[in-house]
Design a protein around this motif. Structure first.
Motif, mmCIF file in Angstrom:
data_model
loop_
_atom_site.group_PDB
_atom_site.id
_atom_site.type_symbol
_atom_site.label_atom_id
_atom_site.label_comp_id
_atom_site.label_asym_id
_atom_site.label_seq_id
_atom_site.Cartn_x
_atom_site.Cartn_y
_atom_site.Cartn_z
ATOM 1 N N ARG A 41 85.380 29.322 -0.360
ATOM 2 C CA ARG A 41 86.073 30.534 0.114
ATOM 3 C C ARG A 41 87.075 30.196 1.197
ATOM 4 N N ALA A 42 86.648 29.382 2.155
ATOM 5 C CA ALA A 42 87.517 29.032 3.288
ATOM 6 C C ALA A 42 88.757 28.299 2.786
ATOM 7 N N MET A 43 88.567 27.437 1.798
ATOM 8 C CA MET A 43 89.696 26.678 1.261
ATOM 9 C C MET A 43 90.735 27.622 0.641
ATOM 10 N N ILE A 44 90.266 28.604 -0.117
ATOM 11 C CA ILE A 44 91.197 29.535 -0.760
ATOM 12 C C ILE A 44 91.817 30.478 0.285
ATOM 13 N N GLU A 45 90.982 30.932 1.226
ATOM 14 C CA GLU A 45 91.485 31.859 2.250
ATOM 15 C C GLU A 45 92.651 31.261 3.014
ATOM 16 N N LYS A 46 92.577 29.961 3.258
ATOM 17 C CA LYS A 46 93.652 29.280 3.997
ATOM 18 C C LYS A 46 95.005 29.378 3.295
ATOM 19 N N THR A 47 94.978 29.587 1.986
ATOM 20 C CA THR A 47 96.231 29.608 1.225
ATOM 21 C C THR A 47 96.799 31.023 1.084
#
Ligand code: ATR
Length: 280
Positions: free
Chosen positions: A273-279
Motif C-alpha cells: 500500500r505504501a509503495m502505491i500511495e507514494k505514486t
C-alpha cells in the motif's frame, strides 16, 4: 502454477491505460513470489478489443484485467461469463484457459468487500442502512457485494434516477432507488455511505453531498483513489467519521485474479500500500 520454462504474462487492457497502478502492484507480487514474468499495460482502442483478446492465447498470456472503457464490451467477446459478472453486468478479469477459450469474471465486488473487512474489521453489513451514490459499473459491484454480505437496506441515489431504478429492479432484495434530490436526507441513520461516482476524482468536481445527517458512527467510503482523500472523505474525516479510500478495492481485486491466473493468492500488505500511495 508457474512452470520453470514459462515466462508469466498478464496485463490490463484499457484506453487510456497509462494512469493505471495495476502494473505496479502485480509486478510487485511477481517479484515477491520470485516468479519470472511481467504484467503490462495494454493500450487497446475499443475497435481493437476483440482482436486483442483473441491474441492472448497465442501470445501465452494467463489472462488480463479489463478497465474503462472495455468492461461491458468484453462481456460479449469472451466465451463464458460467470454468474457474478452477469449479475454485475461487467467483466473485470479474463482468464485464458488451456484450450484458448476465454472466461470472464468480475472481481470488483470482492475487492470492495475485502477491503472493507481488512480496513474496518468491525464493519457489519447488517449494522444499519447503506447509502450508495452512483449507478454505474462500480455501483453495481458495490451494491451486489453489500447485498450479498447481508445488508438489509441499500438506499441507491443517482443523478439519473432511471439507472438507479434499473439496478433496483434487476437486483431486487434490499435495494431502494431514491431521487437525486433525496441524497442528503438519505444519510439519516446510515451505517455506511459509498461514493461510486467519478465525482471527486482528479480533474472532476467534488461530490455534491451534505454530510450533516450522516451519524458519526457511519463509515464513509469512496471507490476513487486518485486523490487518496477526496473532498467527500476529508469532510467525513473532519466531522469524526471513519473513512476508506478506493485503493484497498483496487489492490484486493487483484488477489482473485492472481489465484485464477497463477494459482497463488497474494497478500495486500502495508508495504505494498505504501509503495502505491507514494505514486499518487
Ligand atoms: P463506472 O462504470 O466507472 O461506474 P459510469 O457508468 O460512467 O462509470 O458511471 C459513472 C457514475 O457517476 C454514474 O452514476 C453517473 O451518474 P449518471 O448515471 O447520472 O450519469 C455519476 N456521475 C458522473 N458525473 C456526475 C456528476 N457531475 N454528478 C453526479 N453524478 C455523476
Amino acid at each position: 502454477m508457474a512452470h520453470p520454462d514459462r515466462f508469466l504474462l498478464a496485463g490490463v487492457m484499457g484506453w487510456p491505460v497509462m494512469h493505471s497502478r495495476s502494473p505496479m502492484f502485480h509486478n510487485y507480487w511477481l517479484r515477491k513470489h520470485n516468479l519470472a514474468g511481467t504484467y503490462v499495460p495494454l493500450a487497446i482502442r475499443p475497435e481493437h478489443l476483440a482482436g486483442a483478446l483473441r491474441g492472448l492465447h497465442p501470445l501465452g498470456f494467463a489472462g488480463v484485467n479489463v478497465t474503462i472503457p472495455h468492461k461491458q464490451e468484453a462481456m460479449k467477446l469472451v466465451d463464458e461469463v460467470d454468474a457474478l459478472a452477469k449479475a454485475i453486468g461487467a467483466v473485470s478479469c479474463i482468464v485464458v484457459r488451456p484450450d484458448g477459450s476465454l472466461a470472464g469474471t468480475n472481481n470488483d465486488c470482492y475487492g470492495f468487500i475485502h477491503a472493507l473487512k481488512q480496513e474496518h474489521p468491525e464493519w457489519r453489513a447488517d449494522a444499519g442502512p447503506a447509502v450508495v451514490v452512483g449507478a454505474g459499473g462500480g455501483s453495481r459491484a458495490v451494491c451486489y457485494g453489500l447485498a450479498r454480505e447481508g445488508a438489509k437496506e441499500i438506499r441507491l441515489v443517482n443523478r439519473t434516477f432511471s439507472r438507479a431504478q434499473q439496478i433496483a429492479r434487476e437486483f431486487g432484495g434490499p435495494i431502494r432507488a431514491l431521487a437525486w434530490e433525496e441524497r442528503h436526507d438519505a444519510l439519516e441513520g446510515a451505517a455506511i455511505v459509498v461514493n461510486t461516482t467519478s465525482q471527486g476524482m482528479v480533474g472532476n468536481s467534488a461530490l455534491d453531498l451534505k454530510l450533516d445527517r450522516l451519524p458519526i458512527s457511519g463509515l464513509a467510503a469512496d471507490i476513487v483513489y486518485i486523490p487518496l482523500e477526496t473532498r467527500f472523505l476529508a469532510e467525513a474525516r473532519k466531522r469524526g467519521n471513519r473513512t476508506m479510500n478506493g485503493l484497498g478495492m483496487l489492490l484486493n481485486q487483484g488477489r482473485p485474479a492472481w489465484k485464477a491466473w497463477f494459482g497463488i493468492e497474494p497478500e495486500v500488505t502495508a508495504e505494498l500500500r505504501a509503495m502505491i500511495e507514494k505514486t499518487i
